[in-house]
Write an enzyme that holds these catalytic residues in place. Structure first.
Site, PDB file in Angstrom:
ATOM      1  CG  ASP A 237      -2.063  -0.986   1.099  1.00 47.11           C
ATOM      2  OD1 ASP A 237      -2.199  -1.591   0.016  1.00 47.11           O
ATOM      3  OD2 ASP A 237      -2.815  -1.150   2.072  1.00 47.11           O
ATOM      4  N   GLY A 238       2.028   1.193   0.656  1.00 43.41           N
ATOM      5  CA  GLY A 238       2.927   2.345   0.664  1.00 43.41           C
ATOM      6  C   GLY A 238       3.404   2.723  -0.726  1.00 43.41           C
TER       7      GLY A 238
ATOM      8  N   GLY B  13      -5.600   2.294   7.960  1.00 38.69           N
ATOM      9  CA  GLY B  13      -4.163   2.386   8.167  1.00 38.69           C
ATOM     10  C   GLY B  13      -3.813   2.831   9.574  1.00 38.69           C
TER      11      GLY B  13
ATOM     12  CD  GLU C 258      -1.983   8.141   7.271  1.00 41.30           C
ATOM     13  OE1 GLU C 258      -0.814   8.002   6.842  1.00 41.30           O
ATOM     14  OE2 GLU C 258      -2.819   7.219   7.246  1.00 41.30           O
TER      15      GLU C 258
ATOM     16  CG  ASP D 292       2.618  10.164  22.001  1.00 36.71           C
ATOM     17  OD1 ASP D 292       2.896  10.956  22.922  1.00 36.71           O
ATOM     18  OD2 ASP D 292       2.817   8.940  22.081  1.00 36.71           O
TER      19      ASP D 292
ATOM     20  NE  ARG E 244       7.319   7.780  -1.738  1.00 35.11           N
ATOM     21  CZ  ARG E 244       7.961   8.654  -0.978  1.00 35.11           C
ATOM     22  NH1 ARG E 244       8.252   9.852  -1.449  1.00 35.11           N
ATOM     23  NH2 ARG E 244       8.291   8.349   0.265  1.00 35.11           N
TER      24      ARG E 244
ATOM     25  CB  SER F 270      -6.991   6.390  11.315  1.00 36.19           C
ATOM     26  OG  SER F 270      -8.167   6.653  12.058  1.00 36.19           O
ATOM     27  CG  LEU F 271      -7.860  -0.303  11.943  1.00 34.76           C
ATOM     28  CD1 LEU F 271      -9.305  -0.198  12.381  1.00 34.76           C
ATOM     29  CD2 LEU F 271      -7.715  -1.302  10.803  1.00 34.76           C
TER      30      LEU F 271
END
Length: 295
Positions: free
Chosen positions: A75-76, A192, A151, A180, A80, A194-195
């Site tokens: 997914d990354g 991602g 995000e 944080d 990109r 957030s989950l």
């Protein structure tokens, strides 16, 4: 047909086999394929079984003459690839050589069938909303590529201390998150970061964003789902003079007190979904929903 191919790695057992299967199938079907320049160099430096590889053209930028882009990785890698697609409307399909793969869903043994289905027009398009970011004062690293598919996150930098994120929605004060950091996620990004911080799963077509605090020190601070036409304004304070902001995988440093405005981008990313796929079936496969003896 004109196809762009993008990847970031070529150093494990899965990626080489995926690349070889894809390229050999493209050659067989006389498809005009262009390889992203750095990915081309990575492949060229390794042993491979790709026929006539030296004849492949390369790209460092895309234009709207391309029919679709194939992302090889996880997914990354898809995130990109949006840097190249931008607002051109070029659909993306992902071959999964990574781990989980919510966006990159095509497995190695499905490559030829998937590409043939696309050639035959047996697919549908899923449009994904993005976030756009503006900062005051302006940050050049963000201005150059000011959008995110998953995000936008503000977080602490060189400190173990919490930061305070003052948050406003359409100019109205919402909360000061002692945490944080804070994640502003799209529906696509809801599965991602957030989950993993306790945020909800949102279906891709929903017209919502979600605010998810990272390790909040306020027990009552919970993820909040908001309409995607709301403008979000953030200001960070902390013991350090600076903090981080990330747009998907791209990170920049901002001074405390910088005004960060986040809203829905004025364009969408198109994802190719094969007809036998759906977001719901992906949830069942990837998150093991329904894995119950009673089912």
């Amino acid at each position: 047909m004109k196809v762009a191919v993008f990847g970031r790695y070529y150093n494990n057992t899965t990626t080489p086999s995926s690349v070889e299967i894809l390229f050999n199938f493209l050659i067989k079907n006389n498809i005009d394929a262009y390889i992203e320049t750095q990915f081309h160099q990575l492949i060229e430096s390794e042993n491979h079984g790709i026929k006539d590889f030296q004849n492949y053209k390369t790209f460092s930028e895309l234009d709207n003459s391309f029919d679709f882009l194939v992302s090889i990785g996880g997914d990354g890698t898809i995130l990109r690839s949006t840097i190249f697609v931008k607002d051109l409307g070029i659909p993306i399909i992902g071959i999964n050589t990574g781990r989980l793969g919510f966006l990159a869903t095509i497995h190695v043994d499905e490559i030829e069938i998937a590409i043939q289905n696309i050639i035959d027009g047996k697919y549908k398009l899923s449009e994904r909303s993005l976030l756009s970011v503006e900062t005051s004062p302006e940050n050049k690293d963000i201005t150059a590529l000011n959008f995110a598919l998953n995000e936008v996150t503000v977080s602490r930098k060189n400190s173990t201390s919490m930061i305070t994120v003052d948050t406003f929605l359409d100019g109205a004060y919402l909360n000061s998150y002692w945490s944080d950091g804070l994640i502003v996620s799209t529906p696509t990004g809801s599965t991602g970061y957030s989950l993993s911080c306790g945020g909800p799963v949102i279906t891709p077509g929903a017209n919502n964003f979600v605010l998810t605090p990272i390790a909040p020190h306020n027990l009552s601070a919970r993820p909040l789902v908001i309409p995607d036409d709301v403008e979000i304004e953030l200001k960070v304070d902390s013991r350090e003079e600076q903090h981080l902001i990330s747009l998907d995988s791209r990170i920049a440093t901002l001074d405390n007190g910088t005004t960060i405005k986040i809203k829905k981008a004025d364009f969408k990313i198109k994802m190719i979904d094969l007809l036998d796929e759906s977001f719901l079936s992906t949830l069942r496969k990837k998150l093991l929903w329904g894995e119950d003896k009673r089912n």
